[in-house]
Design a protein around this motif. Structure first.
Motif, PDB file in Angstrom:
ATOM      1  N   THR A 199       0.830  -1.208   0.000  1.00  0.00           N
ATOM      2  CA  THR A 199       0.000   0.000   0.000  1.00  0.00           C
ATOM      3  C   THR A 199       0.860   1.252   0.000  1.00  0.00           C
ATOM      4  O   THR A 199       0.593   2.208  -0.736  1.00  0.00           O
ATOM      5  N   VAL A 200       1.908   1.255   0.807  1.00  0.00           N
ATOM      6  CA  VAL A 200       2.822   2.409   0.845  1.00  0.00           C
ATOM      7  C   VAL A 200       3.510   2.593  -0.506  1.00  0.00           C
ATOM      8  O   VAL A 200       3.611   3.712  -1.026  1.00  0.00           O
ATOM      9  N   VAL A 201       3.967   1.504  -1.086  1.00  0.00           N
ATOM     10  CA  VAL A 201       4.684   1.586  -2.360  1.00  0.00           C
ATOM     11  C   VAL A 201       3.762   2.093  -3.473  1.00  0.00           C
ATOM     12  O   VAL A 201       4.131   2.977  -4.253  1.00  0.00           O
ATOM     13  N   THR A 202       2.553   1.555  -3.548  1.00  0.00           N
ATOM     14  CA  THR A 202       1.637   1.921  -4.628  1.00  0.00           C
ATOM     15  C   THR A 202       1.039   3.308  -4.428  1.00  0.00           C
ATOM     16  O   THR A 202       0.999   4.125  -5.356  1.00  0.00           O
ATOM     17  N   ASN A 203       0.583   3.595  -3.225  1.00  0.00           N
ATOM     18  CA  ASN A 203      -0.187   4.817  -2.984  1.00  0.00           C
ATOM     19  C   ASN A 203       0.662   6.055  -2.734  1.00  0.00           C
ATOM     20  O   ASN A 203       0.195   7.168  -2.960  1.00  0.00           O
ATOM     21  N   LEU A 204       1.875   5.862  -2.258  1.00  0.00           N
ATOM     22  CA  LEU A 204       2.711   7.014  -1.902  1.00  0.00           C
ATOM     23  C   LEU A 204       4.002   7.062  -2.716  1.00  0.00           C
ATOM     24  O   LEU A 204       4.261   8.049  -3.415  1.00  0.00           O
ATOM     25  N   LEU A 205       4.814   6.006  -2.656  1.00  0.00           N
ATOM     26  CA  LEU A 205       6.059   6.026  -3.419  1.00  0.00           C
ATOM     27  C   LEU A 205       5.791   6.069  -4.915  1.00  0.00           C
ATOM     28  O   LEU A 205       6.545   6.716  -5.665  1.00  0.00           O
ATOM     29  N   GLY A 206       4.722   5.413  -5.375  1.00  0.00           N
ATOM     30  CA  GLY A 206       4.392   5.440  -6.799  1.00  0.00           C
ATOM     31  C   GLY A 206       4.188   6.857  -7.307  1.00  0.00           C
ATOM     32  O   GLY A 206       4.856   7.291  -8.262  1.00  0.00           O
ATOM     33  N   PRO A 207       3.272   7.634  -6.705  1.00  0.00           N
ATOM     34  CA  PRO A 207       3.103   9.023  -7.146  1.00  0.00           C
ATOM     35  C   PRO A 207       4.359   9.875  -6.997  1.00  0.00           C
ATOM     36  O   PRO A 207       4.647  10.720  -7.852  1.00  0.00           O
ATOM     37  N   ILE A 208       5.117   9.672  -5.919  1.00  0.00           N
ATOM     38  CA  ILE A 208       6.353  10.439  -5.752  1.00  0.00           C
ATOM     39  C   ILE A 208       7.335  10.123  -6.876  1.00  0.00           C
ATOM     40  O   ILE A 208       7.930  11.020  -7.494  1.00  0.00           O
ATOM     41  N   ARG A 209       7.511   8.840  -7.171  1.00  0.00           N
ATOM     42  CA  ARG A 209       8.457   8.444  -8.216  1.00  0.00           C
ATOM     43  C   ARG A 209       7.999   8.912  -9.597  1.00  0.00           C
ATOM     44  O   ARG A 209       8.811   9.383 -10.404  1.00  0.00           O
ATOM     45  N   LEU A 210       6.708   8.764  -9.889  1.00  0.00           N
ATOM     46  CA  LEU A 210       6.223   9.158 -11.207  1.00  0.00           C
ATOM     47  C   LEU A 210       6.278  10.677 -11.380  1.00  0.00           C
ATOM     48  O   LEU A 210       6.644  11.175 -12.447  1.00  0.00           O
ATOM     49  N   THR A 211       5.930  11.399 -10.341  1.00  0.00           N
ATOM     50  CA  THR A 211       6.043  12.856 -10.392  1.00  0.00           C
ATOM     51  C   THR A 211       7.492  13.271 -10.621  1.00  0.00           C
ATOM     52  O   THR A 211       7.783  14.154 -11.444  1.00  0.00           O
ATOM     53  N   ASP A 212       8.413  12.636  -9.911  1.00  0.00           N
ATOM     54  CA  ASP A 212       9.832  12.949 -10.068  1.00  0.00           C
ATOM     55  C   ASP A 212      10.304  12.688 -11.498  1.00  0.00           C
ATOM     56  O   ASP A 212      11.056  13.480 -12.069  1.00  0.00           O
ATOM     57  N   ALA A 213       9.817  11.593 -12.072  1.00  0.00           N
ATOM     58  CA  ALA A 213      10.249  11.229 -13.424  1.00  0.00           C
ATOM     59  C   ALA A 213       9.707  12.184 -14.484  1.00  0.00           C
ATOM     60  O   ALA A 213      10.296  12.315 -15.563  1.00  0.00           O
ATOM     61  N   LEU A 214       8.592  12.863 -14.184  1.00  0.00           N
ATOM     62  CA  LEU A 214       7.930  13.700 -15.184  1.00  0.00           C
ATOM     63  C   LEU A 214       8.028  15.201 -14.913  1.00  0.00           C
ATOM     64  O   LEU A 214       7.661  15.999 -15.775  1.00  0.00           O
ATOM     65  N   VAL A 215       8.482  15.605 -13.741  1.00  0.00           N
ATOM     66  CA  VAL A 215       8.363  17.010 -13.362  1.00  0.00           C
ATOM     67  C   VAL A 215       9.147  17.937 -14.286  1.00  0.00           C
ATOM     68  O   VAL A 215       8.672  19.044 -14.630  1.00  0.00           O
ATOM     69  N   ASP A 216      10.335  17.550 -14.727  1.00  0.00           N
ATOM     70  CA  ASP A 216      11.098  18.417 -15.630  1.00  0.00           C
ATOM     71  C   ASP A 216      10.368  18.585 -16.956  1.00  0.00           C
ATOM     72  O   ASP A 216      10.314  19.695 -17.516  1.00  0.00           O
ATOM     73  N   HIS A 217       9.817  17.491 -17.473  1.00  0.00           N
ATOM     74  CA  HIS A 217       9.055  17.571 -18.723  1.00  0.00           C
ATOM     75  C   HIS A 217       7.826  18.454 -18.551  1.00  0.00           C
ATOM     76  O   HIS A 217       7.560  19.326 -19.383  1.00  0.00           O
ATOM     77  N   LEU A 218       7.076  18.258 -17.474  1.00  0.00           N
ATOM     78  CA  LEU A 218       5.858  19.033 -17.256  1.00  0.00           C
ATOM     79  C   LEU A 218       6.160  20.522 -17.139  1.00  0.00           C
ATOM     80  O   LEU A 218       5.415  21.366 -17.653  1.00  0.00           O
ATOM     81  N   ALA A 219       7.233  20.862 -16.474  1.00  0.00           N
ATOM     82  CA  ALA A 219       7.573  22.266 -16.255  1.00  0.00           C
ATOM     83  C   ALA A 219       7.861  23.012 -17.554  1.00  0.00           C
ATOM     84  O   ALA A 219       7.821  24.244 -17.583  1.00  0.00           O
ATOM     85  N   ARG A 220       8.124  22.266 -18.623  1.00  0.00           N
ATOM     86  CA  ARG A 220       8.383  22.897 -19.926  1.00  0.00           C
ATOM     87  C   ARG A 220       7.119  23.038 -20.773  1.00  0.00           C
ATOM     88  O   ARG A 220       7.169  23.615 -21.867  1.00  0.00           O
TER      89      ARG A 220
END
Length: 246
Positions: free
Chosen positions: A106-127
């Protein structure tokens, strides 16, 4: 967040809230990517919707997130909205020693998942123009359900994380939190027909009304306010009694 002309990624798009949000955004003229583990469920979401595109990935696997993001940006370079919706919920007995596999998942899917996916996409989104991150938390972020202690804790953490993201990304990426109440989905067995839970269609209607009128930082439908405002209004113990009875 603008209502049309986006390219939107919805995780957990194979069922429930994710599926219905994806279809509504598609109807408004957006390109929507639905992502998750179950290929057949994602295909069902996309069926009959020319601009909904299923992609399979495992939000609990850091390496697969990196692989998925490379493929995603390669196919959809205009991606400008991330919707972190994927989640799991397990009931648990915290009063005795137990196997923690469900809690850890539950921790991995509900919390670490969004954190990791956000981290992977944040530079792209900011552009991107009109960029947004939408995190789907829960009314249980504010008043926990004791028999779903870990689920409630992950949603409380996601709420806090959303506030931090909003503060740090101000002016670059809009950060919106959707706070669902108890909704009739298959998040837990039998929940889709449980009496007293908000029908899924009604919930999504209420959410989309707020998006179409200019989504606030927290999208709270009326049923969610019972928990969201419980502490502020001096009703916390009363609200906890309600969640203990679920």
């Amino acid at each position: 967040m603008k209502t049309s002309g986006n390219t939107i990624l919805v995780t957990g798009g194979g069922s429930g809230i994710g599926r219905e949000l994806a279809r509504r955004w598609h109807e408004l003229g957006n390109t929507v990517i639905v992502a998750g583990r179950n290929e057949s469920s994602l295909a069902e979401t996309a069926e009959g919707h020319a601009n909904i595109h299923p992609m399979v990935f495992d939000v609990s696997d850091p390496a697969d997130i990196e692989r998925f993001v490379r493929d995603l940006i390669g196919r959809f370079p205009a991606l400008n909205v991330l919707v972190n919706n994927a989640g799991i919920m397990h009931y648990e007995d915290v009063t005795t020693k137990r196997d923690l596999a469900d809690a850890e998942a539950t921790v991995v899917t509900n919390l670490l998942g969004p954190i990791r996916l956000t981290d992977a996409l944040v530079d792209h989104l900011a552009r991107q123009d009109g960029a947004a991150i939408v995190n789907v938390s829960s009314g249980l972020a504010f008043v926990p359900m004791p028999k779903a202690a870990t689920y409630s804790a992950t949603k409380a953490a996601l709420h806090s994380y959303s506030i931090s993201l909003r503060a740090k990304l101000e002016g670059a990426v809009e950060v919106i939190e959707i706070v669902p109440p108890a909704v009739q989905t298959e998040l837990t067995p039998g929940q889709s027909t449980r009496e007293g839970y908000l029908p899924l269609g009604t919930f999504v209607d209420q959410v989309m009304m707020q998006f179409e009128s200019g989504a606030p930082p927290e999208v709270c439908v009326p049923n969610a306010l019972v928990l969201r405002n419980a502490e502020k209004e001096g009703r916390f113990e009363e609200a906890l009694a309600i969640t203990r009875s679920f």
